[in-house]
Design a protein around this motif. Structure first.
Motif, mmCIF file in Angstrom:
data_model
loop_
_atom_site.group_PDB
_atom_site.id
_atom_site.type_symbol
_atom_site.label_atom_id
_atom_site.label_comp_id
_atom_site.label_asym_id
_atom_site.label_seq_id
_atom_site.Cartn_x
_atom_site.Cartn_y
_atom_site.Cartn_z
ATOM 1 N N VAL A 344 0.933 -1.170 -0.023
ATOM 2 C CA VAL A 344 0.043 -0.070 0.077
ATOM 3 C C VAL A 344 0.802 1.283 -0.132
ATOM 4 N N LEU A 345 0.766 2.105 -0.801
ATOM 5 C CA LEU A 345 1.509 3.247 -0.876
ATOM 6 C C LEU A 345 0.404 4.426 -0.947
ATOM 7 N N LYS A 346 0.720 5.302 -0.111
ATOM 8 C CA LYS A 346 -0.200 6.465 0.475
ATOM 9 C C LYS A 346 0.399 7.783 0.038
ATOM 10 N N GLY A 347 -0.149 8.796 -0.133
ATOM 11 C CA GLY A 347 0.419 10.416 -0.017
ATOM 12 C C GLY A 347 1.269 10.457 -1.118
ATOM 13 N N CYS A 348 1.008 9.836 -2.406
ATOM 14 C CA CYS A 348 1.949 9.931 -3.590
ATOM 15 C C CYS A 348 1.683 11.296 -4.298
ATOM 16 N N LYS A 349 2.154 12.492 -4.147
ATOM 17 C CA LYS A 349 2.038 13.805 -4.579
ATOM 18 C C LYS A 349 2.810 13.998 -5.918
ATOM 19 N N LYS A 350 4.273 13.568 -5.926
ATOM 20 C CA LYS A 350 5.219 13.760 -7.103
ATOM 21 C C LYS A 350 5.646 12.358 -7.352
ATOM 22 N N GLU A 369 -1.966 11.793 -5.868
ATOM 23 C CA GLU A 369 -2.441 12.517 -6.676
ATOM 24 C C GLU A 369 -2.078 12.557 -8.195
ATOM 25 N N THR A 370 -1.019 11.508 -8.277
ATOM 26 C CA THR A 370 -0.354 11.397 -9.787
ATOM 27 C C THR A 370 -0.356 9.698 -10.039
ATOM 28 N N MET A 371 -0.528 9.586 -11.302
ATOM 29 C CA MET A 371 -0.044 8.069 -11.381
ATOM 30 C C MET A 371 1.158 7.896 -12.048
ATOM 31 N N SER A 388 -6.658 5.115 -6.368
ATOM 32 C CA SER A 388 -7.393 6.161 -6.059
ATOM 33 C C SER A 388 -6.654 7.464 -5.980
ATOM 34 N N LEU A 389 -7.078 8.208 -7.296
ATOM 35 C CA LEU A 389 -6.214 9.403 -7.492
ATOM 36 C C LEU A 389 -7.212 10.581 -7.048
ATOM 37 N N SER A 390 -6.710 11.672 -6.584
ATOM 38 C CA SER A 390 -7.517 12.902 -6.106
ATOM 39 C C SER A 390 -6.399 14.095 -5.906
ATOM 40 N N THR A 391 -7.296 15.053 -6.007
ATOM 41 C CA THR A 391 -6.236 16.307 -6.153
ATOM 42 C C THR A 391 -6.655 17.495 -4.992
ATOM 43 N N ALA A 392 -5.724 17.857 -4.536
ATOM 44 C CA ALA A 392 -5.852 18.595 -2.970
ATOM 45 C C ALA A 392 -6.598 19.871 -3.590
ATOM 46 N N THR A 393 -6.141 20.376 -4.848
ATOM 47 C CA THR A 393 -6.877 21.570 -5.149
ATOM 48 C C THR A 393 -7.544 21.378 -6.702
ATOM 49 N N GLU A 394 -8.644 22.296 -7.030
ATOM 50 C CA GLU A 394 -9.482 22.171 -8.170
ATOM 51 C C GLU A 394 -8.352 22.399 -9.347
ATOM 52 N N SER A 395 -7.245 23.194 -9.047
ATOM 53 C CA SER A 395 -6.395 23.736 -10.158
ATOM 54 C C SER A 395 -5.745 22.559 -11.003
ATOM 55 N N ARG A 396 -5.457 21.581 -10.142
ATOM 56 C CA ARG A 396 -4.467 20.354 -10.613
ATOM 57 C C ARG A 396 -5.570 19.351 -10.915
ATOM 58 N N PRO A 417 -5.771 -12.140 -17.715
ATOM 59 C CA PRO A 417 -7.207 -12.029 -17.737
ATOM 60 C C PRO A 417 -7.898 -12.084 -16.609
ATOM 61 N N VAL A 418 -7.382 -11.930 -15.409
ATOM 62 C CA VAL A 418 -7.743 -12.020 -14.081
ATOM 63 C C VAL A 418 -8.612 -10.703 -13.761
ATOM 64 N N GLU A 419 -9.910 -10.744 -13.192
ATOM 65 C CA GLU A 419 -10.818 -9.743 -13.036
ATOM 66 C C GLU A 419 -10.217 -9.257 -11.574
ATOM 67 N N GLY A 420 -10.449 -8.260 -10.924
ATOM 68 C CA GLY A 420 -10.084 -7.635 -9.712
ATOM 69 C C GLY A 420 -9.549 -6.390 -9.836
ATOM 70 N N PHE A 421 -9.515 -5.618 -10.533
ATOM 71 C CA PHE A 421 -9.166 -4.123 -10.881
ATOM 72 C C PHE A 421 -10.133 -3.209 -10.653
ATOM 73 N N LYS A 422 -9.875 -2.258 -9.767
ATOM 74 C CA LYS A 422 -10.677 -1.157 -9.319
ATOM 75 C C LYS A 422 -9.953 0.191 -9.341
ATOM 76 N N MET A 423 -10.315 1.170 -10.075
ATOM 77 C CA MET A 423 -9.795 2.485 -10.079
ATOM 78 C C MET A 423 -10.838 3.493 -10.003
ATOM 79 N N ILE A 424 -10.395 4.293 -8.717
ATOM 80 C CA ILE A 424 -11.341 5.407 -8.502
ATOM 81 C C ILE A 424 -10.407 6.664 -8.897
ATOM 82 N N MET A 425 -11.064 7.617 -9.409
ATOM 83 C CA MET A 425 -10.403 9.162 -9.778
ATOM 84 C C MET A 425 -11.517 10.054 -9.409
ATOM 85 N N HIS A 426 -10.771 11.236 -8.876
ATOM 86 C CA HIS A 426 -11.697 12.409 -8.541
ATOM 87 C C HIS A 426 -10.834 13.563 -9.358
#
Length: 430
Positions: A344-350, A369-371, A388-396, A417-426
């Protein structure tokens, strides 16, 4: 006219019928006898006292213990001899009418004193004492001392003590608690532990310290006098700047938001789980080089995670679960471990580049915030992942169109061909 052969067959058939009926009746009688025997034997009541006490120890409160009276006649008396005394001052005060509002604190103290007196008068063993007292004043210290002393005298096994405090006016734990030969679990909150030479807790397995004022020497003495300690946790403790733990029996260690801590050196060859959490503005050096049995590592502190990312994960040959909070300025990370199953990797900004060598990896999670671009050295198929990708501000934004797909495609290909991928982006634009 019936022949002799036919008569013999009829006679034999009648005989078999009678034998079957007798056999069926015999079976019915045996079953009825067995039912009567089973009903007459109360196996629950035949359990030894220590087994019944062990079962009761899993119950959450005294009310559940009282309900066990219906299990057998013998348990009707045994439940009372097992005591898990629970005293929540806030819940007690909430149950008192407004006409007694001015005396709620005094009534609570009298309730605790009367309950303990009842058990002491009947010479009953107290298995667990939970006391949460939020209106504590230093004038209450002798009273709390007497309660704890009485509980320890009854060979208590667990103490959960939470004392409210204001400023520096904290309750000092009496030495008698730290010299109990029967205590297996100790949870303290809002207290002060002072250095003393009579610490001896031979059976203590769990020690949780929350908002406790500590010193380096008292911690060293405490751990050295607990030869059976397995689970040790520090939460929001003050006064602790240097932590040195040398313990062969320790299997779990957690350090949460002890913001004065500067260095933690852990020598625990049997440590299975380590969890460190703290503010990124308060740096701390953590050394786990002598913890070769580590299986679960959680680092929720960016600077501590950065130190461990410098090719240190291969020092834990049994590591199965890794949970990291990535530093804000960290752009790349390399994880090398043959036994890792979950990352698990969290807080990945750059973060832009992730290299992973973990042939047994089955679960991966990324929050940031970045992929980043993923480079998996050894090909394998993940069975579970979450992005799970999200931005701290709307400008980014997390990325648009082909750019995001270019970064995502190498990662998604691992699941075919395995099923089990979930992607959440804001994003404000997607």
């Amino acid at each position: 006219m019936v022949s002799s052969d036919e008569a013999l067959q009829a006679s034999a058939g009648e005989k078999r019928k009678l034998e079957m009926e007798d056999s069926a009746n015999s079976v019915v009688e045996n079953v009825e006898q067995m039912i009567q025997i089973v009903e007459s034997v109360d196996r629950i009541s035949q359990l030894p006292d220590h087994v019944i006490y062990h079962i009761l120890s899993f119950l959450r409160n005294t009310r559940d213990a009282i309900r066990t009276k219906c299990l057998s006649k013998r348990w009707r008396t045994l439940w009372f001899s097992y005591a898990a005394l629970i005293f929540y001052e806030q819940k007690f005060a909430a149950g008192i009418g407004p006409e007694d509002g001015s005396n709620k604190e005094n009534l609570f103290r009298q309730h605790v004193a009367d309950s303990l007196h009842t058990y002491l008068a009947n010479n009953l063993q107290i298995q667990k004492l939970l006391l949460h007292m939020m209106s504590f004043d230093l004038t209450d210290a002798p009273l709390v001392d007497s309660w704890l002393t009485s509980a320890v005298s009854q060979d208590i096994q667990e103490i959960d003590l939470q004392i409210g405090f204001k400023d520096i006016n904290r309750y000092t734990l009496p030495e008698v608690v730290l010299s109990s030969e029967t205590l297996t679990g100790l949870r303290l909150s809002g207290c002060i532990l002072r250095r003393c030479g009579n610490i001896m807790l031979p059976r203590l397995q769990k020690l949780y310290l929350r908002k406790v004022h500590l010193g380096e020497q008292i911690v060293t003495n405490l751990i050295s006098c607990c030869p059976s300690i397995e689970d040790l946790r520090f939460v929001q403790c003050s006064g602790l700047k240097f932590l040195y733990i040398h313990c062969d029996s320790l299997s779990r260690l957690e350090i949460h938001n002890c913001n004065q801590l500067k260095t933690a050196y852990i020598f625990a060859p049997n440590l299975d789980t380590f969890w460190f959490c703290g503010k990124k503005s308060t740096p701390c050096k953590v050394n786990l080089e002598d913890c070769a049995s580590l299986k679960k590592l959680t680092l929720e502190h960016p600077r501590v995670s950065r130190d461990f990312c410098e090719n240190q994960f291969n020092k834990f040959p049994l590591l199965e679960k890794l949970d990291l909070c990535i530093a804000d300025k960290m752009k790349s990370i390399t994880i090398f471990n043959r036994c890792l199953q979950r990352i698990v990797l969290k807080g990945c900004k750059k973060l832009t580049y992730v290299q992973i060598y973990a042939p047994k990896l089955v679960s991966f999670e990324l929050k940031g915030e970045t992929m980043p671009y993923f480079d998996f050295v050894t090909p394998f198929l993940l069975t579970d992942a979450k992005i799970s990708l999200s931005t701290a501000t709307e400008s980014r934004d997390v990325g648009l169109g082909n750019q995001l797909w270019f970064m995502m495609r190498p990662f998604i290909s691992l699941f075919f061909p395995v099923e089990g991928f979930k992607m959440i982006m804001h994003s404000s634009k997607i």
